[in-house]
Motif scaffolding. Structure first.
Motif, mmCIF file in Angstrom:
data_model
loop_
_atom_site.group_PDB
_atom_site.id
_atom_site.type_symbol
_atom_site.label_atom_id
_atom_site.label_comp_id
_atom_site.label_asym_id
_atom_site.label_seq_id
_atom_site.Cartn_x
_atom_site.Cartn_y
_atom_site.Cartn_z
ATOM 1 N N LEU A 78 2.246 -7.240 20.633
ATOM 2 C CA LEU A 78 2.112 -7.023 19.193
ATOM 3 C C LEU A 78 0.635 -7.179 18.846
ATOM 4 O O LEU A 78 0.083 -8.273 18.990
ATOM 5 N N PHE A 79 0.004 -6.093 18.403
ATOM 6 C CA PHE A 79 -1.441 -6.091 18.173
ATOM 7 C C PHE A 79 -1.771 -5.500 16.806
ATOM 8 O O PHE A 79 -1.070 -4.619 16.321
ATOM 9 N N ARG A 80 -2.894 -5.980 16.218
ATOM 10 C CA ARG A 80 -3.321 -5.471 14.913
ATOM 11 C C ARG A 80 -4.345 -4.363 15.094
ATOM 12 O O ARG A 80 -5.356 -4.525 15.762
ATOM 13 N N PHE A 81 -4.063 -3.226 14.444
ATOM 14 C CA PHE A 81 -4.977 -2.083 14.434
ATOM 15 C C PHE A 81 -5.381 -1.774 13.000
ATOM 16 O O PHE A 81 -4.746 -2.231 12.042
ATOM 17 N N ALA A 82 -6.422 -0.978 12.844
ATOM 18 C CA ALA A 82 -6.903 -0.592 11.519
ATOM 19 C C ALA A 82 -5.861 0.281 10.825
ATOM 20 O O ALA A 82 -5.150 1.055 11.466
ATOM 21 N N ASN A 83 -5.797 0.137 9.512
ATOM 22 C CA ASN A 83 -4.870 0.907 8.680
ATOM 23 C C ASN A 83 -5.547 2.199 8.235
ATOM 24 O O ASN A 83 -6.753 2.233 7.994
ATOM 25 N N SER A 84 -4.787 3.253 8.129
ATOM 26 C CA SER A 84 -5.286 4.522 7.622
ATOM 27 C C SER A 84 -5.577 4.396 6.127
ATOM 28 O O SER A 84 -5.516 3.306 5.571
ATOM 29 N N THR A 85 -5.856 5.492 5.482
ATOM 30 C CA THR A 85 -6.224 5.462 4.065
ATOM 31 C C THR A 85 -5.385 6.441 3.258
ATOM 32 O O THR A 85 -4.614 7.223 3.799
ATOM 33 N N SER A 86 -5.555 6.408 1.975
ATOM 34 C CA SER A 86 -4.960 7.361 1.043
ATOM 35 C C SER A 86 -3.444 7.428 1.190
ATOM 36 O O SER A 86 -2.789 6.398 1.241
ATOM 37 N N THR A 87 -2.890 8.612 1.312
ATOM 38 C CA THR A 87 -1.432 8.760 1.379
ATOM 39 C C THR A 87 -0.864 8.317 2.718
ATOM 40 O O THR A 87 0.350 8.208 2.859
ATOM 41 N N ASP A 88 -1.715 8.061 3.706
ATOM 42 C CA ASP A 88 -1.260 7.579 5.011
ATOM 43 C C ASP A 88 -1.431 6.072 5.184
ATOM 44 O O ASP A 88 -1.233 5.541 6.276
ATOM 45 N N LEU A 89 -1.814 5.384 4.117
ATOM 46 C CA LEU A 89 -1.962 3.931 4.150
ATOM 47 C C LEU A 89 -0.601 3.282 4.382
ATOM 48 O O LEU A 89 0.371 3.579 3.687
ATOM 49 N N ILE A 90 -0.530 2.406 5.363
ATOM 50 C CA ILE A 90 0.708 1.685 5.664
ATOM 51 C C ILE A 90 0.799 0.466 4.760
ATOM 52 O O ILE A 90 -0.177 -0.271 4.589
ATOM 53 N N ARG A 123 5.305 -4.024 12.506
ATOM 54 C CA ARG A 123 5.959 -5.325 12.368
ATOM 55 C C ARG A 123 5.402 -6.153 11.225
ATOM 56 O O ARG A 123 6.074 -7.043 10.716
ATOM 57 N N ASP A 124 4.165 -5.864 10.799
ATOM 58 C CA ASP A 124 3.577 -6.588 9.674
ATOM 59 C C ASP A 124 2.348 -5.826 9.198
ATOM 60 O O ASP A 124 1.809 -4.988 9.915
ATOM 61 N N VAL A 125 1.940 -6.108 7.982
ATOM 62 C CA VAL A 125 0.741 -5.523 7.391
ATOM 63 C C VAL A 125 0.020 -6.645 6.676
ATOM 64 O O VAL A 125 0.643 -7.430 5.936
ATOM 65 N N ASP A 126 -1.293 -6.767 6.896
ATOM 66 C CA ASP A 126 -2.071 -7.765 6.171
ATOM 67 C C ASP A 126 -3.378 -7.129 5.703
ATOM 68 O O ASP A 126 -3.592 -5.931 5.900
ATOM 69 N N ASP A 127 -4.251 -7.928 5.121
ATOM 70 C CA ASP A 127 -5.512 -7.395 4.596
ATOM 71 C C ASP A 127 -6.435 -6.830 5.678
ATOM 72 O O ASP A 127 -7.334 -6.051 5.375
ATOM 73 N N LEU A 128 -6.211 -7.209 6.935
ATOM 74 C CA LEU A 128 -7.077 -6.761 8.012
ATOM 75 C C LEU A 128 -6.520 -5.585 8.804
ATOM 76 O O LEU A 128 -7.223 -5.002 9.631
ATOM 77 N N GLY A 129 -5.246 -5.258 8.587
ATOM 78 C CA GLY A 129 -4.698 -4.116 9.311
ATOM 79 C C GLY A 129 -3.194 -4.144 9.474
ATOM 80 O O GLY A 129 -2.483 -4.805 8.717
ATOM 81 N N VAL A 130 -2.722 -3.425 10.481
ATOM 82 C CA VAL A 130 -1.302 -3.203 10.720
ATOM 83 C C VAL A 130 -0.948 -3.781 12.092
ATOM 84 O O VAL A 130 -1.584 -3.449 13.086
ATOM 85 N N TRP A 131 0.090 -4.600 12.125
ATOM 86 C CA TRP A 131 0.587 -5.185 13.378
ATOM 87 C C TRP A 131 1.610 -4.227 13.970
ATOM 88 O O TRP A 131 2.644 -3.975 13.357
ATOM 89 N N VAL A 132 1.290 -3.680 15.153
ATOM 90 C CA VAL A 132 2.135 -2.694 15.810
ATOM 91 C C VAL A 132 2.674 -3.285 17.107
ATOM 92 O O VAL A 132 1.913 -3.838 17.910
ATOM 93 N N GLU A 133 3.981 -3.125 17.309
ATOM 94 C CA GLU A 133 4.622 -3.604 18.535
ATOM 95 C C GLU A 133 4.759 -2.473 19.539
ATOM 96 O O GLU A 133 5.243 -1.394 19.194
ATOM 97 N N PHE A 134 4.341 -2.753 20.770
ATOM 98 C CA PHE A 134 4.439 -1.794 21.873
ATOM 99 C C PHE A 134 5.464 -2.293 22.867
ATOM 100 O O PHE A 134 5.473 -3.421 23.248
#
Length: 134
Positions: A78-90, A123-134
């Motif tokens: 489970l790792f945090r990656f950058a979130n997209s923007t605009s209509t693709d913001l998670i 799996r989660d979203v915070d101010d720093l990005g999106v937590w994605v499970e692989f």
């Protein structure tokens, strides 16, 4: 193969650390989103429909001009990656849904009109990005 009739020494592999032969002429940065291409070689995350997400690159590797000459270590988890923007913001409302690969560090809410591969499960979203499970 027939059913067991005695004890078997079944090999075990921990579901975290892996490696894969690298595609030619790629730079894999530590922490990048790791994928496998349609030809079976490791490649950094990118906008494409043929990639399968694997996890996070463990350490930087620069591959030579021939497929498979070096390997890239990656981790599942489970790792945090950058979130997209605009209509693709998670957002938090997207937890449990698939995230889609924008590049080797960014995930998006949609498949970009069928131009992006799935990264994993949000799996989660915070101010720093999106937590994605692989």
């Amino acid at each position: 193969m027939a059913a067991l009739t005695k004890d078997r020494d079944t090999a075990e592999r921990r579901n975290r650390d892996f490696s894969i032969p690298a595609a030619a002429s790629k730079t894999f940065y530590a922490g990048a989103l790791m994928c496998v291409s349609a030809t079976g070689y490791g490649t950094p995350g990118a906008t494409a429909t043929t990639l399968k997400a694997l996890g996070r690159v463990k350490r930087q590797v620069v591959s030579p001009a021939v497929d498979g000459q070096v390997t890239v270590e990656y981790e599942r988890g489970l790792f945090r990656f950058a979130n997209s923007t605009s209509t693709d913001l998670i957002t938090r409302a997207d937890i449990g849904s698939p995230a889609y690969i924008v590049d080797d560090q960014t995930v998006a809410k949609t498949n970009g009109s069928n131009t992006r591969s799935a990264a994993g499960i949000i799996r989660d979203v915070d101010d720093l990005g999106v937590w994605v499970e692989f």
